[in-house]
Design a protein around this motif. Structure first.
Motif, PDB file in Angstrom:
ATOM      1  N   GLY A 209      76.323  31.373  48.792  1.00 33.37           N
ATOM      2  CA  GLY A 209      77.351  31.850  49.723  1.00 33.37           C
ATOM      3  C   GLY A 209      78.160  30.693  50.288  1.00 33.37           C
TER       4      GLY A 209
ATOM      5  N   GLY B 288      65.688  45.029  50.324  1.00 34.48           N
ATOM      6  CA  GLY B 288      67.070  45.108  50.795  1.00 34.48           C
ATOM      7  C   GLY B 288      67.965  45.719  49.733  1.00 34.48           C
TER       8      GLY B 288
ATOM      9  N   SER C  14      64.942  48.140  48.467  1.00 35.32           N
ATOM     10  CA  SER C  14      64.605  48.891  49.674  1.00 35.32           C
ATOM     11  C   SER C  14      65.780  48.800  50.628  1.00 35.32           C
ATOM     12  N   CYS C  15      65.779  49.604  51.649  1.00 31.34           N
ATOM     13  CA  CYS C  15      66.847  49.476  52.645  1.00 31.34           C
ATOM     14  C   CYS C  15      66.418  50.081  53.962  1.00 31.34           C
ATOM     15  N   TRP C  16      67.154  49.731  54.976  1.00 31.30           N
ATOM     16  CA  TRP C  16      66.979  50.297  56.308  1.00 31.30           C
ATOM     17  C   TRP C  16      67.903  51.501  56.360  1.00 31.30           C
TER      18      TRP C  16
ATOM     19  N   ARG D 234      83.308  35.645  46.059  1.00 27.72           N
ATOM     20  CA  ARG D 234      82.520  35.436  47.283  1.00 27.72           C
ATOM     21  C   ARG D 234      81.522  36.582  47.491  1.00 27.72           C
TER      22      ARG D 234
ATOM     23  N   ASN E  67      69.599  30.777  48.601  1.00 21.79           N
ATOM     24  CA  ASN E  67      70.777  31.554  49.011  1.00 21.79           C
ATOM     25  C   ASN E  67      71.990  30.678  49.333  1.00 21.79           C
TER      26      ASN E  67
ATOM     27  N   GLY F 136      71.688  45.193  50.432  1.00 21.66           N
ATOM     28  CA  GLY F 136      72.946  44.801  51.066  1.00 21.66           C
ATOM     29  C   GLY F 136      73.650  43.777  50.200  1.00 21.66           C
TER      30      GLY F 136
ATOM     31  N   GLY G 109      74.582  49.056  53.632  1.00 23.31           N
ATOM     32  CA  GLY G 109      73.422  48.900  52.752  1.00 23.31           C
ATOM     33  C   GLY G 109      72.401  50.011  52.887  1.00 23.31           C
TER      34      GLY G 109
ATOM     35  N   VAL H 275      73.442  40.499  49.590  1.00 28.28           N
ATOM     36  CA  VAL H 275      72.670  39.567  48.764  1.00 28.28           C
ATOM     37  C   VAL H 275      71.845  40.339  47.727  1.00 28.28           C
ATOM     38  N   SER H 276      71.123  41.335  48.189  1.00 32.31           N
ATOM     39  CA  SER H 276      70.185  42.047  47.308  1.00 32.31           C
ATOM     40  C   SER H 276      70.887  42.868  46.231  1.00 32.31           C
TER      41      SER H 276
ATOM     42  N   GLY I 295      65.944  35.219  48.985  1.00 30.74           N
ATOM     43  CA  GLY I 295      67.363  35.564  49.147  1.00 30.74           C
ATOM     44  C   GLY I 295      67.775  35.591  50.604  1.00 30.74           C
TER      45      GLY I 295
ATOM     46  N   THR J 286      76.251  34.974  46.750  1.00 35.03           N
ATOM     47  CA  THR J 286      74.893  34.670  47.215  1.00 35.03           C
ATOM     48  C   THR J 286      73.859  35.318  46.289  1.00 35.03           C
TER      49      THR J 286
HETATM   50  P1  NAD Z   1      73.398  43.034  54.660  1.00 32.33           P
HETATM   51  O1  NAD Z   1      73.510  43.497  56.068  1.00 32.33           O
HETATM   52  O2  NAD Z   1      74.547  43.190  53.731  1.00 32.33           O
HETATM   53  O3  NAD Z   1      72.166  43.777  53.953  1.00 32.33           O
HETATM   54  C1  NAD Z   1      70.897  43.815  54.501  1.00 32.33           C
HETATM   55  C2  NAD Z   1      70.076  44.834  53.728  1.00 32.33           C
HETATM   56  O4  NAD Z   1      68.741  44.798  54.217  1.00 32.33           O
HETATM   57  C3  NAD Z   1      70.576  46.273  53.903  1.00 32.33           C
HETATM   58  O5  NAD Z   1      70.415  47.002  52.703  1.00 32.33           O
HETATM   59  C4  NAD Z   1      69.634  46.814  54.947  1.00 32.33           C
HETATM   60  O6  NAD Z   1      69.497  48.237  54.862  1.00 32.33           O
HETATM   61  C5  NAD Z   1      68.349  46.110  54.560  1.00 32.33           C
HETATM   62  N1  NAD Z   1      67.358  46.066  55.618  1.00 32.33           N
HETATM   63  C6  NAD Z   1      67.541  45.766  56.926  1.00 32.33           C
HETATM   64  N2  NAD Z   1      66.391  45.886  57.596  1.00 32.33           N
HETATM   65  C7  NAD Z   1      65.456  46.255  56.673  1.00 32.33           C
HETATM   66  C8  NAD Z   1      64.088  46.555  56.747  1.00 32.33           C
HETATM   67  N3  NAD Z   1      63.428  46.502  57.904  1.00 32.33           N
HETATM   68  N4  NAD Z   1      63.435  46.911  55.593  1.00 32.33           N
HETATM   69  C9  NAD Z   1      64.112  46.989  54.431  1.00 32.33           C
HETATM   70  N5  NAD Z   1      65.415  46.744  54.302  1.00 32.33           N
HETATM   71  C10 NAD Z   1      66.070  46.370  55.417  1.00 32.33           C
HETATM   72  O7  NAD Z   1      72.926  41.523  54.750  1.00 32.33           O
HETATM   73  P2  NAD Z   1      73.052  40.394  53.643  1.00 32.33           P
HETATM   74  O8  NAD Z   1      74.362  39.736  53.779  1.00 32.33           O
HETATM   75  O9  NAD Z   1      72.626  40.931  52.319  1.00 32.33           O
HETATM   76  O10 NAD Z   1      71.976  39.344  54.186  1.00 32.33           O
HETATM   77  C11 NAD Z   1      70.576  39.495  53.943  1.00 32.33           C
HETATM   78  C12 NAD Z   1      69.871  38.205  54.290  1.00 32.33           C
HETATM   79  O11 NAD Z   1      70.424  37.129  53.528  1.00 32.33           O
HETATM   80  C13 NAD Z   1      69.969  37.737  55.746  1.00 32.33           C
HETATM   81  O12 NAD Z   1      68.784  37.054  56.064  1.00 32.33           O
HETATM   82  C14 NAD Z   1      71.143  36.770  55.718  1.00 32.33           C
HETATM   83  O13 NAD Z   1      71.092  35.840  56.781  1.00 32.33           O
HETATM   84  C15 NAD Z   1      70.878  36.088  54.390  1.00 32.33           C
HETATM   85  N6  NAD Z   1      72.048  35.429  53.795  1.00 32.33           N
HETATM   86  C16 NAD Z   1      73.169  36.119  53.479  1.00 32.33           C
HETATM   87  C17 NAD Z   1      74.232  35.465  52.873  1.00 32.33           C
HETATM   88  C18 NAD Z   1      75.472  36.197  52.452  1.00 32.33           C
HETATM   89  O14 NAD Z   1      76.349  35.565  51.853  1.00 32.33           O
HETATM   90  N7  NAD Z   1      75.586  37.497  52.664  1.00 32.33           N
HETATM   91  C19 NAD Z   1      74.162  34.078  52.622  1.00 32.33           C
HETATM   92  C20 NAD Z   1      72.995  33.397  52.945  1.00 32.33           C
HETATM   93  C21 NAD Z   1      71.937  34.078  53.524  1.00 32.33           C
END
Ligand code: NAD
Length: 428
Positions: free
Chosen positions: A358, A218, A242-244, A186, A355, A220, A273, A222-223, A328, A190
């Motif tokens: 997931g 990103g 990239s990341c926040w 899991r 995506n 996190g 992340g 997904v990335s 993504g 994604t």
């Molecule tokens: P996460 O919180 O694990 O990671 C998010 C990443 O984005 C982090 O590295 C964060 O630092 C970075 N980030 C945030 N704001 C930023 C900015 N302004 N500039 C650059 N980087 C930035 O989230 P995730 O689970 O990886 O989800 C990311 C996206 O994917 C979201 O839109 C989420 O809805 C979508 N999504 C996730 C899943 C899943 O299984 N995790 C499934 C479908 C869709």
């Protein structure tokens, strides 16, 4: 997100556009424009200091013609009923395009979870279930984690539901922790799913993955796995991620002259992340402004962080070599960016296809829960690859046959499948 444009109006507008393309009977369209059931409720929670706080909760079940409703529960301070309605609607299309036998749902609570203690979070999770338990279940509606919620929270919610119904029912929530009814694969699902679709797009466009370069927004869930998959499965190079930065409250881009090593970066990234800037610099990484990720020379762009960052302004900065944009994240590209891609002939893999790994693995989790038999990670990922590959080709074929953009084709495939299920059940 809530606040800017009304997400539900946007979801309805997108639907209306495709209903027109499909020449859908207006009476059938009326059924699908609006969710089937909506719940808005109050959850009283005893806080650690003895006071009582009341939280606003939601659950929306958009359409369950193809199977039980499916979708996350968000804990967010600016959650609104309309955001939940929009997300539930998009879940119907996502499950349909991935061809998993589930409908669309979404839930939420207006709360900033970082302001609660662990015990308060647990009481809030159990409180949500205490109100909703009669209207959810493995055959009705199966929630999962989303923004602000975690596998541990799903574990508490599943436990509360099991106590209320009087039997262990792991399949009522997915995204549970491993060892607590969760599925192998899991975490990777994604991000790897994104890469399976990129691989198929490359085959279609005749692009060599081994000489390909991706720029990823990103780092996190997904990335991270999209970056690992791009390097390890496709043999390509990742120019940057990239990341926040939670400490500086600003975003940064991390690149390396030899391409980034995502496995190394994982070792210096926290659970939210955020990459450790000093350790990255010491290892030879160049750290720049967060917006520069989109300017890197690459042929694949993977926005996998946040909505709306690929827009009318930023598309102008994209490398001229970009051939594929793989969404993504949810909603990373605005309608203006779509127009630009169409004009430039850039191939787009729309979010609810790209995506869908997931939710597909969440579906595998509930199947394993039902069987009480668990597959090894390789088997889960192999099944995921099959599902993502066939979903990609169903959309690509529709796009070629109807000569429509990939996003419209994905909607057409999804809506077509949901309408067929409603007809077969005699609803319309
Ligand atoms: P996460 O919180 O694990 O990671 C998010 C990443 O984005 C982090 O590295 C964060 O630092 C970075 N980030 C945030 N704001 C930023 C900015 N302004 N500039 C650059 N980087 C930035 O989230 P995730 O689970 O990886 O989800 C990311 C996206 O994917 C979201 O839109 C989420 O809805 C979508 N999504 C996730 C899943 C899943 O299984 N995790 C499934 C479908 C869709």
């Amino acid at each position: 997100m809530a606040g800017q444009i009304n997400a539900f109006e946007m979801a309805q507008k997108q639907f209306d556009g495709v209903a027109k393309l499909l020449n859908l009977d207006p009476q059938i369209a009326e059924v699908l424009r609006t969710p089937t059931r909506e719940y808005s409720f109050r959850i009283p929670v005893r806080m650690d200091d003895g006071s009582l706080r009341v939280f606003q909760g939601f659950r929306v079940q958009h359409n369950d013609a193809r199977g039980p409703n499916k979708g996350g529960i968000r804990f967010h301070p600016s959650e609104t009923f309309d955001t939940v309605r929009a997300l539930a609607t998009w879940m119907t299309w996502k499950c349909a395009v991935a061809d998993i036998p589930l409908g669309g749902g979404k839930g939420g609570i207006i709360v900033d979870p970082s302001t609660l203690s662990t015990t308060e979070k647990e009481r809030l999770c159990r409180g949500w279930v205490d109100v909703m338990w009669k209207n959810i279940g493995p055959r009705q509606d199966v929630p999962a984690p989303d923004v602000g919620t975690t596998p541990q929270m799903m574990g508490w919610m599943m436990d509360e539901y099991s106590k209320l119904v009087g039997e262990y029912t792991p399949g009522v929530f997915t995204g549970k922790p491993l060892g607590g009814g969760g599925s192998e694969g899991r975490t990777e699902a994604t991000g790897y799913g994104v890469i399976y679709t990129v691989r198929e797009a490359m085959k279609h466009l005749g692009i060599d993955p081994k000489t390909s370069v991706a720029a990823i927004e990103g780092f996190g869930n997904v990335s991270q796995y999209a970056a690992i998959g791009f390097v390890e499965m496709l043999g390509g190079k990742v120019a940057c991620v990239s990341c926040w930065d939670r400490n500086d409250r600003t975003s940064y881009t991390y690149s390396h002259k030899d391409g980034v090593n995502p496995r190394f970066l994982l070792t210096i990234t926290d659970q939210y992340g955020t990459i450790d800037k000093k350790k990255a610099t010491d290892a030879g990484y160049v750290v720049e402004d967060g917006e520069t990720w989109i300017e890197k020379d690459c042929n694949v762009l993977i926005p996998a962080a946040i909505e709306g960052h690929v827009n009318a302004d930023t598309v102008k900065k994209m490398s001229k070599n970009v051939k594929i944009v793989a969404e993504g994240a949810n909603g990373p590209c605005t309608p203006e960016a779509d127009e630009f891609f169409k004009q430039q002939g850039i191939f787009n893999i729309p979010d609810f296809l790209c995506n869908a790994g997931g939710v597909t693995t969440s579906y595998f989790e509930s199947v394993q829960n039902d069987m009480n038999f668990y597959w090894p990670k390789e088997e889960v990922l192999q099944k995921l690859d099959q599902k993502m590959t066939s979903a990609f080709h169903a959309v690509l074929n529709m796009s070629l046959k109807e000569k429509v953009y990939m996003r419209d084709a994905a909607y057409m495939v999804a809506i077509d499948r949901v309408v067929k299920a409603m007809q077969l059940r005699g609803w319309v």
